[in-house]
Design a protein around this motif. Sequence first.
Motif, PDB file in Angstrom:
ATOM      1  N   GLN A   1       0.831  -1.207   0.000  1.00  0.00           N
ATOM      2  CA  GLN A   1       0.000   0.000   0.000  1.00  0.00           C
ATOM      3  C   GLN A   1       0.864   1.256   0.000  1.00  0.00           C
ATOM      4  N   GLU A   2       1.987   1.205   0.715  1.00  0.00           N
ATOM      5  CA  GLU A   2       2.901   2.345   0.758  1.00  0.00           C
ATOM      6  C   GLU A   2       3.506   2.598  -0.622  1.00  0.00           C
ATOM      7  N   ILE A   3       3.874   1.536  -1.334  1.00  0.00           N
ATOM      8  CA  ILE A   3       4.415   1.679  -2.689  1.00  0.00           C
ATOM      9  C   ILE A   3       3.378   2.331  -3.602  1.00  0.00           C
ATOM     10  N   SER A   4       2.131   1.886  -3.492  1.00  0.00           N
ATOM     11  CA  SER A   4       1.052   2.466  -4.296  1.00  0.00           C
ATOM     12  C   SER A   4       0.913   3.959  -4.024  1.00  0.00           C
ATOM     13  N   PHE A   5       0.958   4.317  -2.760  1.00  0.00           N
ATOM     14  CA  PHE A   5       0.845   5.721  -2.357  1.00  0.00           C
ATOM     15  C   PHE A   5       1.970   6.547  -2.994  1.00  0.00           C
ATOM     16  N   LEU A   6       3.193   6.050  -2.924  1.00  0.00           N
ATOM     17  CA  LEU A   6       4.350   6.778  -3.450  1.00  0.00           C
ATOM     18  C   LEU A   6       4.304   6.861  -4.978  1.00  0.00           C
ATOM     19  N   LEU A   7       3.812   5.812  -5.639  1.00  0.00           N
ATOM     20  CA  LEU A   7       3.704   5.837  -7.095  1.00  0.00           C
ATOM     21  C   LEU A   7       2.676   6.866  -7.562  1.00  0.00           C
ATOM     22  N   GLU A   8       1.561   6.954  -6.852  1.00  0.00           N
ATOM     23  CA  GLU A   8       0.543   7.952  -7.204  1.00  0.00           C
ATOM     24  C   GLU A   8       1.103   9.360  -7.035  1.00  0.00           C
ATOM     25  N   LYS A   9       1.867   9.557  -5.966  1.00  0.00           N
ATOM     26  CA  LYS A   9       2.490  10.871  -5.739  1.00  0.00           C
ATOM     27  C   LYS A   9       3.493  11.177  -6.854  1.00  0.00           C
ATOM     28  N   SER A  10       4.309  10.194  -7.218  1.00  0.00           N
ATOM     29  CA  SER A  10       5.322  10.405  -8.254  1.00  0.00           C
ATOM     30  C   SER A  10       4.692  10.695  -9.610  1.00  0.00           C
ATOM     31  N   SER A  11       3.517  10.153  -9.852  1.00  0.00           N
ATOM     32  CA  SER A  11       2.865  10.358 -11.147  1.00  0.00           C
ATOM     33  C   SER A  11       2.484  11.815 -11.376  1.00  0.00           C
ATOM     34  N   ARG A  12       2.403  12.580 -10.291  1.00  0.00           N
ATOM     35  CA  ARG A  12       2.036  13.999 -10.412  1.00  0.00           C
ATOM     36  C   ARG A  12       3.264  14.897 -10.533  1.00  0.00           C
ATOM     37  N   SER A  13       4.445  14.307 -10.391  1.00  0.00           N
ATOM     38  CA  SER A  13       5.682  15.080 -10.467  1.00  0.00           C
ATOM     39  C   SER A  13       6.164  15.156 -11.909  1.00  0.00           C
ATOM     40  N   LYS A  14       6.806  16.252 -12.250  1.00  0.00           N
ATOM     41  CA  LYS A  14       7.314  16.417 -13.611  1.00  0.00           C
ATOM     42  C   LYS A  14       8.754  15.906 -13.742  1.00  0.00           C
ATOM     43  N   THR A  15       9.392  15.598 -12.631  1.00  0.00           N
ATOM     44  CA  THR A  15      10.791  15.146 -12.642  1.00  0.00           C
ATOM     45  C   THR A  15      10.881  13.742 -12.079  1.00  0.00           C
ATOM     46  N   HIS A  16      10.326  12.782 -12.812  1.00  0.00           N
ATOM     47  CA  HIS A  16      10.312  11.431 -12.292  1.00  0.00           C
ATOM     48  C   HIS A  16      11.016  10.422 -13.194  1.00  0.00           C
ATOM     49  N   LYS A  17      11.661  10.871 -14.261  1.00  0.00           N
ATOM     50  CA  LYS A  17      12.347   9.928 -15.145  1.00  0.00           C
ATOM     51  C   LYS A  17      13.674   9.503 -14.530  1.00  0.00           C
ATOM     52  N   ILE A  18      14.000   8.202 -14.649  1.00  0.00           N
ATOM     53  CA  ILE A  18      15.268   7.678 -14.155  1.00  0.00           C
ATOM     54  C   ILE A  18      15.968   6.916 -15.278  1.00  0.00           C
ATOM     55  N   GLU A  19      17.236   6.577 -15.071  1.00  0.00           N
ATOM     56  CA  GLU A  19      18.004   5.865 -16.089  1.00  0.00           C
ATOM     57  C   GLU A  19      17.418   4.476 -16.335  1.00  0.00           C
ATOM     58  N   GLU A  20      17.559   3.996 -17.582  1.00  0.00           N
ATOM     59  CA  GLU A  20      16.999   2.696 -17.951  1.00  0.00           C
ATOM     60  C   GLU A  20      17.589   1.566 -17.118  1.00  0.00           C
ATOM     61  N   GLU A  21      18.881   1.649 -16.809  1.00  0.00           N
ATOM     62  CA  GLU A  21      19.523   0.596 -16.021  1.00  0.00           C
ATOM     63  C   GLU A  21      18.936   0.532 -14.614  1.00  0.00           C
ATOM     64  N   GLN A  22      18.705   1.703 -14.020  1.00  0.00           N
ATOM     65  CA  GLN A  22      18.088   1.744 -12.691  1.00  0.00           C
ATOM     66  C   GLN A  22      16.667   1.187 -12.733  1.00  0.00           C
TER      67      GLN A  22
END
Length: 641
Positions: free
Chosen positions: A564-585
């Motif tokens: 549930q905590e992961i879901s919460f953090l993913l929903e929050k990240s979806s609203r951020s404009k700076t959420h892209k990470i490297e493909e390897e990560q």
Amino acid sequence: MNETVKSPSIFKQALLVDKKPFPWLKAFLAGLASGIPILVLLLLGNLEYGLIAALGGFTYLYVFPIPYAQLAKKLAWVVLGITLAVFLGTILAPYPIISAITMGVIGATAIFLFGAFRFIGPSAIFFVLIFAMTTGMPIAPEEAFIRAGLVLMSGALSWCIAMVGWFFNPHGPEKRAVKSTYIALAQLLEVLGTDKMNDAQHQVMNSIKDTSQTLASAYLSWHESKLYNQLYVLNNIANKMYVSIVEGNNIQHSKELAKTLRMIARVLDSKDLESASKLIQLPQIDRPNEHTLLLINELSNAKGYLSDSNTTIKELHFATPNVKRVLIGAFDKNSIILINALRFGIFTFIAAFIAYEFHFNRSFWVPLSCAAVMSGITVVATFHRAIQRSLGTIFGILFASVILAFHPSGYFIALFVALFTFVTELFIVKNYGLAALFFTPNALIMAEAGTVGDYSFSYFATTRLIDVFIGVAIGLIGVWVIGRKSASSRLPHLISKTLRSQAQVFYVVFSNKKIYKEYGKNIEFNKMDTNIKNLKTVYDAATGEIPKDKKASEYYWPIIHSIQEISFLLEKSSRSKTHKIEEEQLAKILLAIEGMAYAAERKENIPICDIPLVNSAPGIKETLEQLQKNLIKKSTSPLSK
């Protein structure tokens, strides 16, 4: 030497009385909703029609403290459902087998819809009751429209009574929801660094999510409300504060900050938020660290929005799946909602079929008792219901037998129905058995008072008791045969399925794929939400299974909490404009999640994988690492069995 505290028996648990306060106003209005239709039609010289119309008064029993926008729609559907039940019950009364099938379909449909949309309330019980009572009335298919019309008007009266509160406190439910979130945040700050922190953290996360759903259901696109805008912003601020507390985990002067949060919660009880907000005092902290400073700034923002009644919002964002996705998710083969609905419908049909085939007098009491028992959320709750229903019904029937033996008529019947409805609603929050003590004579009076027959004490005391015990027995058999282990056996698969849906969301969010503003269009998010709801529902049901596996409950709880905590953090990240990470990560994270999903489903051990840090959402790394640890196979865990 530690002494083991023995849990009370199921019988003693069933007799426990809840400490919730009496809902005096709701009980009084429920009494009015059921009594007024009888009184009006009695004055017009037709008691029989008055008793039929009183069935629409059961609409008010579905009133709960939810946003009025949602309540209006929910009650409208309840009125239509009750009206349809009366119409079908009238035209199908001459056909017992078809009536039994229809009763099962009505019960299953109501259980499914209430479960899928997470509506609080008595669910299917009153739809089954009303249909069953209608089939027990004098057979007159030609009166189907008249009876349905009477119930429709009575239900509309209940709808109007329920909506009166909107004129006095239109956003009361939303204010209570936001208030509960700020209190939960205060409690989290008060237990930082203690063993109570995880539970408090989970409470805040659930509260924020529930409040978001409450605000989403209260939104009216055609009606702009300044107070609503303030509450929406306050909930977003609470969301930011929660993330700061969890990610920082080193908040300074947490007790002082908690006091400020409680001040904000108290202000929300005020009618004049602008004036009351002046009493909020912000703590003065020298050299605060980064996360403490963020928290203080958000508290200052919250005070500012409370004092500004002209809050405007450019864009509202609601993470609420659409109706189609909710229904598709509930139809999942592993959904406990679907299983419960099918079980309810099948055994309600069996109870009705037996009652009709054996020609029980007033046969509807058998399926009704069966439905009442199966309305328990868990297996333990079902056994509680059986005990409470049996005891409450025994004394309720004796009570009703005495009343009906005196042949009450006219205004006394209207008074009794209103009084018993009032007392039923008053005690339902305390104990179902106490409510059944008054609900039973109420239903008996409504069903029998308009008929001509023998009202002897022995007639009711024997016939009704036999009906009830047969219905209770069928309900218990249904739960034991179908539902005894249906929940716990599905947990490993659902955990795996939920993790894989979270991996899909993770890919969409952190590979910078398009995320739609309309939440219902995001298939990946909808799948994740559906799976988490199913998982939580199944876990709640599993904790009530007999025999109860305490080790399994203790093992799975931290896993579900992390998910549930992961879901919460993913929903929050979806609203951020700076959420892209490297493909390897990203690849490493997705591989780690797949490994955990595989281990959960196969009940196998996995090595701990290195989780890369996501700079825009540092809490994800910590939560995934904790989830890995929770999934490790231990000799004491149920996964080793």
